[in-house]
Scaffold this active site. Structure first.
Site, PDB file in Angstrom:
ATOM      1  N   LYS A   1      -6.098   9.980  -2.193  1.00 59.54           N
ATOM      2  CA  LYS A   1      -5.299  10.917  -1.416  1.00 59.54           C
ATOM      3  C   LYS A   1      -4.410  11.713  -2.147  1.00 59.54           C
ATOM      4  CE  LYS A   1      -6.904   8.826   2.144  1.00 59.54           C
ATOM      5  NZ  LYS A   1      -7.545   7.621   1.828  1.00 59.54           N
ATOM      6  N   ASP A  16       0.942  -1.301  -0.125  1.00 63.47           N
ATOM      7  CA  ASP A  16      -0.111   0.050   0.068  1.00 63.47           C
ATOM      8  C   ASP A  16       0.905   1.073  -0.099  1.00 63.47           C
ATOM      9  OD1 ASP A  16      -1.698   2.167   0.762  1.00 63.47           O
ATOM     10  OD2 ASP A  16      -2.825   0.996   1.931  1.00 63.47           O
TER      11      ASP A  16
HETATM   12  C1  LIG Z   1      -3.163   3.897   3.896  1.00 68.18           C
HETATM   13  C2  LIG Z   1      -4.403   3.660   3.259  1.00 68.18           C
HETATM   14  N1  LIG Z   1      -4.879   2.708   2.582  1.00 68.18           N
HETATM   15  C3  LIG Z   1      -6.143   2.556   2.162  1.00 68.18           C
HETATM   16  C4  LIG Z   1      -7.101   3.495   2.513  1.00 68.18           C
HETATM   17  C5  LIG Z   1      -8.458   3.298   2.005  1.00 68.18           C
HETATM   18  O1  LIG Z   1      -8.742   4.070   0.834  1.00 68.18           O
HETATM   19  P1  LIG Z   1     -10.126   4.693   0.385  1.00 68.18           P
HETATM   20  O2  LIG Z   1     -10.670   5.501   1.522  1.00 68.18           O
HETATM   21  O3  LIG Z   1      -9.856   5.322  -0.848  1.00 68.18           O
HETATM   22  O4  LIG Z   1     -11.231   3.442   0.279  1.00 68.18           O
HETATM   23  C6  LIG Z   1      -6.666   4.536   3.208  1.00 68.18           C
HETATM   24  C7  LIG Z   1      -7.911   5.690   3.516  1.00 68.18           C
HETATM   25  O5  LIG Z   1      -7.736   6.626   4.334  1.00 68.18           O
HETATM   26  C8  LIG Z   1      -5.511   4.858   3.725  1.00 68.18           C
HETATM   27  O6  LIG Z   1      -5.164   5.597   4.387  1.00 68.18           O
END
Ligand SMILES: Cc1ncc(COP(=O)(O)O)c(C=O)c1O
Length: 380
Positions: A195, A170
């Protein structure tokens, strides 16, 4: 092409029908077929849409990857990776994950017979203690959310390769501007596009990038079959956002550094988590695998109970109290009750997510205004 050129041009060519320089928003759910099955490569928009195709190519290029797939959220992208597995499969992951990822793993997929090991990844060798013949996936997040730990991607990749395990990273907090996990040996990169890639807090979206044809085929099958695909308007907004990713990231890093240093010796602050400090426990790994240290900072307030922490979090005028991160505007978040509320308190606190921890997503406003806002609330 270098990064800035890819951010502006990759995947995008003048529109073949009109010459439009900016990729049009193909607002259609279906496409004309000359005879059944004879079409121009697009049959139904859950499977493919030209605006999304341009974005997928652009994001893949930024991650130095061959294939990209965009999802209707970051969680939709993570969901597709876990659906590569079968009941009985085991996953090794960090004990300091985004709360929503932890919730999906424990509350959704555990009941389908997938076992998750949440472990300390400070030393990647710890992974070896949890590998068995059922281990199919290593899932890491680096920098971690919210305590900014750094996981050694290349070391994880070496272990994953030795044992024929897929490594997914991630890369949301770093963005492809700061770190490219595929170059360090990862098999899949995941982004919450919501983000830094989107960058303007106006879209929710996710992405997966891989160099493997086989993983791409499996993921594209899940993508179309399960249907968490984004629409063309959102794809357009992200294409537009990405055009300034390199400019925004430079400013996030500069402002982040100034604020981290301001907070480091501040009398109201007990602890500052930011990987750019030379005394950060994983600073050397951060220096090795990242190009700069980013604008994400977490702080632990000195002598603050929940009430005082809430009061401080609600007192800023430039920093906005809100979930999310990575937009041009500065945000402040209380992970224990906001982004990480789905993690049980005891587990959360073990990972350092205490009630008096606040997370800052430092935006690209004028640094003087950001510092003045912090000074007004925390004191000089
Ligand atoms: C590190 C991280 N991974 C995954 C996600 C999930 O993404 P989404 O909110 O676009 O579904 C977030 C959301 O805050 C995140 O900060």
């Amino acid at each position: 092409m270098k990064f800035a050129t890819k951010a502006i041009h990759a995947g995008q060519e003048p529109d073949p029908t009109t010459g439009a320089v900016m990729t049009p928003i193909y607002q259609t759910s279906t496409y004309w077929q000359e005879s059944p099955g004879k079409h121009k490569g697009y049959a139904y928009a859950r499977g493919k849409n030209p605006t999304r195709t341009a974005l997928e190519k652009c994001i893949a290029a930024l991650e130095n990857g061959k294939h990209g797939l965009c999802f209707s959220s970051g969680m939709g992208a993570t969901d597709a990776v876990i659906k590569l597995l079968e009941p009985g499969s085991e996953v090794i992951t960090g004990n300091d994950l985004y709360g929503g990822t932890y919730r999906m793993f424990t509350k959704v997929f555990a009941k389908y017979g997938i076992k998750f090991h949440f472990i300390d990844l400070d030393d990647a060798n710890n992974i070896k203690n949890y590998i068995n013949s059922n281990t199919k996936l290593i899932w890491i997040e680096t920098p971690t959310n919210p305590t900014m730990k750094i996981v050694d991607i290349a070391a994880c990749a070496t272990i994953a390769k030795q044992h024929h395990i897929t490594l997914a990273v991630d890369n949301t907090f770093a963005s492809p501007y700061l770190q490219n996990p595929l170059d360090l040996g990862a098999d899949i990169v995941m982004h919450s596009v919501t983000k830094y890639l989107g960058g303007h807090s106006d879209v929710v979206m996710g992405a997966l990038i891989t160099n493997s044809d086989s993983l791409y085929e499996q993921l594209a099958f899940i993508h179309n079959s399960c249907g968490a695909t984004p629409g063309p308007q959102d794809s357009f907004l992200v294409l537009r956002g990405i055009k300034t990713l390199h400019l925004r990231m430079k400013a996030h890093c500069e402002n982040g550094k100034a604020i981290a240093n301001f907070l480091k010796n501040h009398p109201a602050i007990e602890k500052v988590y930011w990987p750019g400090f030379t005394d950060h426990p994983n600073h050397d790994i951060a220096k090795k695998q990242m190009r700069d240290f980013g604008g994400m900072i977490s702080i632990v307030l000195k002598n603050a109970d929940l009430e005082k922490t809430f009061k401080i979090a609600s007192s800023f005028s430039v920093f906005t109290l809100a979930e999310s991160l990575g937009g041009v505007e500065s945000l402040i978040n209380h992970p224990a009750t906001m982004t990480h509320a789905s993690i049980p308190k005891a587990e959360r606190e073990l990972a350092g997510v205490v009630d008096n921890l606040l997370r800052l997503s430092v935006g690209v406003e004028d640094i003087d205004d950001l510092l003045a806002d912090l000074e007004a609330v925390l004191g000089k």
